[in-house]
Design an enzyme around this catalytic site. Structure first.
Site, PDB file in Angstrom:
ATOM      1  CE  LYS A 143      -3.481   2.479   2.729  1.00 43.13           C
ATOM      2  NZ  LYS A 143      -4.210   2.551   4.027  1.00 43.13           N
ATOM      3  CG  ASP A 271     -12.532   7.158   9.483  1.00 40.83           C
ATOM      4  OD1 ASP A 271     -13.742   6.861   9.522  1.00 40.83           O
ATOM      5  OD2 ASP A 271     -12.012   7.729   8.510  1.00 40.83           O
TER       6      ASP A 271
END
Length: 404
Positions: A143, A271
């Site tokens: 990522k 989150d």
């Protein structure tokens, strides 16, 4: 009197010998993007360098600030394969080597997975704008990060590593395995390597990203057009999905989730999501039968099998050319806590993990919460942006209802 020169004293004419120049074999890192070629080169280099380093008995604070760095200026590189000038920096090499060990990932396997063939870019339609790649064998995810996220990772590592040690690697948090900075043509790229939640050979038939909130939490029209859309909380509720794993397995799973979420709360992180992949055994058998009807000849007795009766491990015969060879089965299943079989009647297998754990509840998130409160009212239970304590409670409450 002239002296005769004997024929033996005449200079000999030597036959020309053709010598074949032996060139040293160089591992080529061919990729369709220069950055990927350098990434593969960097993984190979850093793992080889680490093999000469003694393993410390325990990590020191300096290990969490350490890095290794190499600058390459080599005009002999074929530019089609590799840029002539680049830099590779590995962050906290000993920390990540220790994490790989804790998660049961061998360094040789790690290197082979990431360098034998180029990583493949995968869907990256998330709001973060991050790019995602997976290793050719699907075992690892790469990522892209921002420089700010690299700083957050450094702070996170100081708490994350001791937590992984304490839990003996039994966590649903992302399995972070390496962090790098690649510089090509003066542009810097940052990457983190993680274990792929969906690395199993089993097909994922349905996928969910769950936060426990209900405002703006459904798959978009664009998302629904994909072959495997990522559904969200409202979709999960509307489809009346339940993860049926039985009471004992649920208690273990909720205990792991609670411990993981407690760490994130202490670090003021919110989150995050629960990523859930569902493998439907009945559907898989139907798909296998259809495949058998199409390809009836030339099947090997050692082909993959997707037997997945609940409570049993299915067989998986690794291809002979797999970099892990016979060890692949051990690496995947003995340490794999992402996959959980359903109760026998349901005939499903769930792949479950917490993702996106680098968002702190700072000024930006507080402002976002205020803006959403004005737009949607004071129903904080529905708004995804809230303080870490509220977020954690709502998240765990939702998962408690979703799992049976």
């Amino acid at each position: 009197m002239e002296k005769k020169i004997s024929s033996t004293s005449q200079p000999r004419i030597l036959k020309k010998k053709h010598f074949r120049v032996k060139h040293q074999k160089v591992k080529l890192f061919r990729a369709n993007e220069p950055i990927l070629s350098v990434f593969m080169w960097g993984i190979n280099h850093t793992i080889n360098e680490l093999s000469h380093v003694n393993i410390p008995v325990m990590l020191l604070p300096d290990d969490f600030r350490a890095y290794s760095k190499i600058k390459v200026d080599n005009h002999l590189f074929n530019k089609e394969n590799m840029p002539s000038h680049f830099k590779v920096k590995e962050y906290c090499p000993l920390v990540f080597r220790n994490l790989r060990e804790r998660f049961g990932v061998d360094d040789v396997d790690y290197r082979e997975s990431l360098t034998r063939s180029q990583p493949i870019q995968i869907d990256s339609s998330g709001k973060s704008g991050a790019q995602f790649y997976q290793s050719y064998d699907r075992f690892f995810i790469i990522k892209s990060l921002t420089s700010e996220e690299i700083e957050r990772m450094h702070a996170f590592l100081k708490q994350y590593h001791p937590y992984v040690v304490e839990r003996h690697g039994k966590t649903l948090l992302p399995q972070y395995l390496g962090m790098y900075r690649i510089t090509v043509e003066s542009v810097q790229y940052y990457f983190v390597v993680m274990r792929n939640v969906f690395s199993s050979h089993l097909t994922i038939h349905k996928k969910f990203d769950l936060k426990g909130s209900t405002v703006d939490r459904e798959a978009s029209e664009k998302e629904l057009e994909k072959n495997l859309p990522t559904f969200k909380d409202n979709d999960f509720i509307k489809q009346k999905v339940k993860l049926d794993i039985g009471k004992e397995a649920k208690n273990k799973l909720m205990n792991t989730l609670s411990n993981d979420v407690d760490l994130l709360t202490r670090l003021h992180i919110m989150d995050y999501s629960l990523l859930v992949g569902v493998h439907d055994c009945v559907r898989a058998e139907e798909e296998a039968l259809q495949g058998d009807n199409i390809l009836t000849a030339g099947r090997s007795e050692n082909s993959e099998s997707e037997e997945c009766d609940s409570g049993e491990r299915w067989t998986y015969n690794t291809p002979p050319d797999s970099p892990r060879g016979a060890q692949y089965k051990e690496v995947v299943y003995e340490v794999d806590i992402y996959d959980i079989p359903s109760i026998e009647e349901k005939r499903e297998i769930y792949f479950i993990a917490i993702i996106d754990v680098l968002t702190q509840y700072g000024v930006k998130k507080q402002a976002a919460k205020a803006a959403k409160t004005v737009k949607y009212g004071s129903n904080v239970d529905g708004i995804s942006t809230c303080d870490p304590e509220q977020y954690a409670k709502r998240f765990l409450d939702f998962m408690d209802k979703a799992i049976e």
